[in-house]
Design an enzyme around this catalytic site. Structure first.
Site, PDB file in Angstrom:
ATOM      1  N   ASP A 217     -18.846  24.157  76.260  1.00  7.63           N
ATOM      2  CA  ASP A 217     -17.454  24.490  75.992  1.00  7.63           C
ATOM      3  C   ASP A 217     -17.059  23.994  74.608  1.00  7.63           C
ATOM      4  O   ASP A 217     -17.442  22.904  74.183  1.00  7.63           O
ATOM      5  CB  ASP A 217     -16.578  23.819  77.063  1.00  7.63           C
ATOM      6  CG  ASP A 217     -15.125  24.184  76.961  1.00  7.63           C
ATOM      7  OD1 ASP A 217     -14.811  25.387  77.007  1.00  7.63           O
ATOM      8  OD2 ASP A 217     -14.288  23.266  76.840  1.00  7.63           O
ATOM      9  N   GLU A 276     -20.221  28.184  73.292  1.00  5.20           N
ATOM     10  CA  GLU A 276     -18.984  28.941  73.097  1.00  5.20           C
ATOM     11  C   GLU A 276     -18.581  28.736  71.639  1.00  5.20           C
ATOM     12  O   GLU A 276     -18.117  27.664  71.257  1.00  5.20           O
ATOM     13  CB  GLU A 276     -17.883  28.446  74.025  1.00  5.20           C
ATOM     14  CG  GLU A 276     -16.563  29.187  73.817  1.00  5.20           C
ATOM     15  CD  GLU A 276     -15.370  28.477  74.432  1.00  5.20           C
ATOM     16  OE1 GLU A 276     -14.390  29.168  74.751  1.00  5.20           O
ATOM     17  OE2 GLU A 276     -15.400  27.240  74.573  1.00  5.20           O
TER      18      GLU A 276
END
Length: 533
Positions: A217, A276
């Protein structure tokens, strides 16, 4: 049984180089205990469906212990399972069952921040400024004589300032801490060696339990600009503004973090790191995929492209260019839990669905790794929810001026005629499911050869077994205005897309699969894609 690879894949290629990865937003996939929230046993109960669909890997969003201020992305203990989702035994059962179904399991990793309930942050609050406990985070004194102004002008991605002031142990207002997201998500200080060592401990904890990789993330975060300086207002991007550049992200120091993570993964063969990466510059994007960093990086260009042939082609070309110099596989995705679903993005209703189906064929014909977001294969739209149902912190933090991401997170409809459509046996769901979704359920679509689910199943079967999908290259054909066609070199597979308002002749070849019926005279209709061989 270990996950298998398609027979036509080269033995020396890593499994992820052309895999179909399926994202499960765990809260919204399947609920096993009737509390209205999806969980680990719910995911395990639906593995047969994922095997039938034809996916190679499963990525689940965070299920760690968390107060759920950001639905699991505020992690209080990264080495335990939150009771909302199950326990470690349920997780281990999911790993084992996934592998029995020939599906690898990728889990989310959240290294940019913790929960404010994490034991480290709680210890920092009761420790003095300048203490080792505070140095694990980014505490700073405020500006002005009384320190009552935040240390800089940075906004939170969710709205409001990116700084919150704490009350010191002696009871007086004191330092501020940085949180690029919600106040409940304090940013970690990646210059502190404790942070690095703890992440390694977390990585090995889950790798030893058999996970096949991590989706990282905010992989372009962690490293902050030196000195945390002020910046012009237009230098910041908010979480619902797509890939707008943001001065606080993509700082060069982040690459050292990824090298440390990769050094751990290299001790575990056949495991993958997926970042990401909201970085729009091709060269800077490619830096994350150098041989000693991440294996794959989410490229979000197709999630922001309009349904226009030239713009979609440019998104594809940029995505290929970004990874070519470093020799990494490209990745493709049309949606995830943070962005508007394609059906809604492309106009909604029948028009939006027709266009979403067309772009799905374009995406699934490309070389590289595909990520499918749960419900995408059903043609689900984003949902206009009532104000009282909204739960995303963006809604509250923005003073009810930005609705947040809940619209894209409504639970998956599995079967039946009314909510909760087999998602739960309970009386309600954490986000309401529309009453008119009975025609979109998995059960209904499995019985319809023309459904979006059937289209995905056929496309994934062809991608897995048809020789036209070999190779890593792409070449473009000449095409009428508003259209494009590409071919996988060395094969006979052609994909053509028509985004114009009139039917156009097909390129040479026999139609193999189309997103909508061809015209009676064999032309490609508007808002349609076709594979030919």
């Amino acid at each position: 049984m270990q996950p298998s690879q398609s027979a036509d894949r080269a033995a020396d290629r890593p499994w992820w180089s052309d895999a179909i990865c399926y994202q499960v937003y765990i809260r919204s996939f399947a609920d096993s205990n009737a509390d209205g929230v999806g969980d680990l046993d719910g995911v395990r109960s639906r593995l047969g469906y994922l095997e039938l669909l034809g996916v190679d890997a499963l990525w689940i969003t965070p299920c760690y212990r968390s107060p759920m201020a950001d639905h699991g992305y505020d992690v209080a203990d990264p080495r335990d399972i939150d009771p909302l989702f199950g326990d470690l035994a349920a997780f281990d059962a999911l790993v084992a069952a996934s592998h029995e179904h020939g599906i690898r399991l990728i889990i989310d990793l959240v290294p940019n921040h913790t929960s404010d309930q994490h034991e480290w942050f709680q210890s920092a609050l009761t420790s003095a400024p300048g203490s080792p406990e505070r140095d694990r985070y980014l505490f700073r004194y405020g500006q002005g004589d009384d320190g009552a102004t935040p240390p800089n002008n940075w906004p939170s991605q969710f709205g409001g300032p990116a700084w919150t002031r704490v009350t010191e142990p002696h009871g007086q207002p004191g330092q501020w801490y940085l949180h690029l997201f919600a106040p409940e998500q304090p940013d970690l200080n990646w210059s502190n060696p404790d942070v690095e060592l703890d992440l390694e401990k977390t990585l090995r904890f889950w790798l030893d339990r058999g996970v096949d990789g991590f989706r990282i993330d905010v992989a372009h975060g962690m490293a902050k600009p030196h000195g945390l300086p002020n910046a012009p207002p237009d230098a910041f991007g908010l979480i619902d503004e797509g890939s707008k550049p943001d001065v606080r992200f993509d700082n060069d120091g982040v690459h050292e973090v990824h090298r440390r993570v990769r050094s751990v993964l290299d001790d575990y063969p056949d495991r993958v790191l997926v970042g990401e990466i909201w970085v729009s510059d091709d060269e800077r994007f490619g830096r994350y995929l150098r041989p000693d960093e991440l294996h794959l990086g989410f490229n979000f260009r197709l999630t922001t492209a309009k349904f226009e042939a030239g713009e979609i082609r440019a998104a594809i070309e940029h995505s290929l260019s970004a990874v070519a110099a470093v020799g990494a596989p490209p990745t493709w995705t049309l949606s995830n839990h943070d962005v508007t679903r394609p059906v809604t993005r492309f106009g909604g209703g029948e028009l939006g669905l027709r266009r979403a189906r067309a772009l799905a064929l374009v995406e699934l014909g490309l070389p590289g790794t595909i990520f499918v977001y749960n419900g995408e294969e059903l043609g689900l739209p984003s949902v206009e929810l009532p104000d009282e149902a909204l739960q995303d912190p963006v809604w509250e933090r923005s003073g009810h001026t930005r609705r947040g991401r809940d619209a894209h997170r409504v639970p998956v409809p599995w079967e039946g005629e009314a909510p909760g459509y087999g998602f739960t046996d309970g009386e309600s769901t954490w986000l309401p499911i529309p009453e008119d979704w009975h025609g979109l359920t998995v059960e209904t679509q499995l019985e319809d050869a023309n459904s979006t689910l059937s289209l995905y199943r056929q496309a994934l079967e062809l991608r897995r077994g048809h020789p036209g999908f070999a190779g890593d290259e792409l070449e473009w054909y000449g095409a009428p205005e508003g259209c494009f066609a590409y071919r996988r070199p060395g094969t006979t597979l052609v994909c053509a897309l028509n985004t114009s308002s009139v039917p156009v002749p097909l390129p040479p070849g026999d139609p193999v699969l189309s997103s909508a019926p061809l015209t009676e005279d064999g032309q490609l209709p508007p808002d349609t894609a076709v594979w030919l061989a």
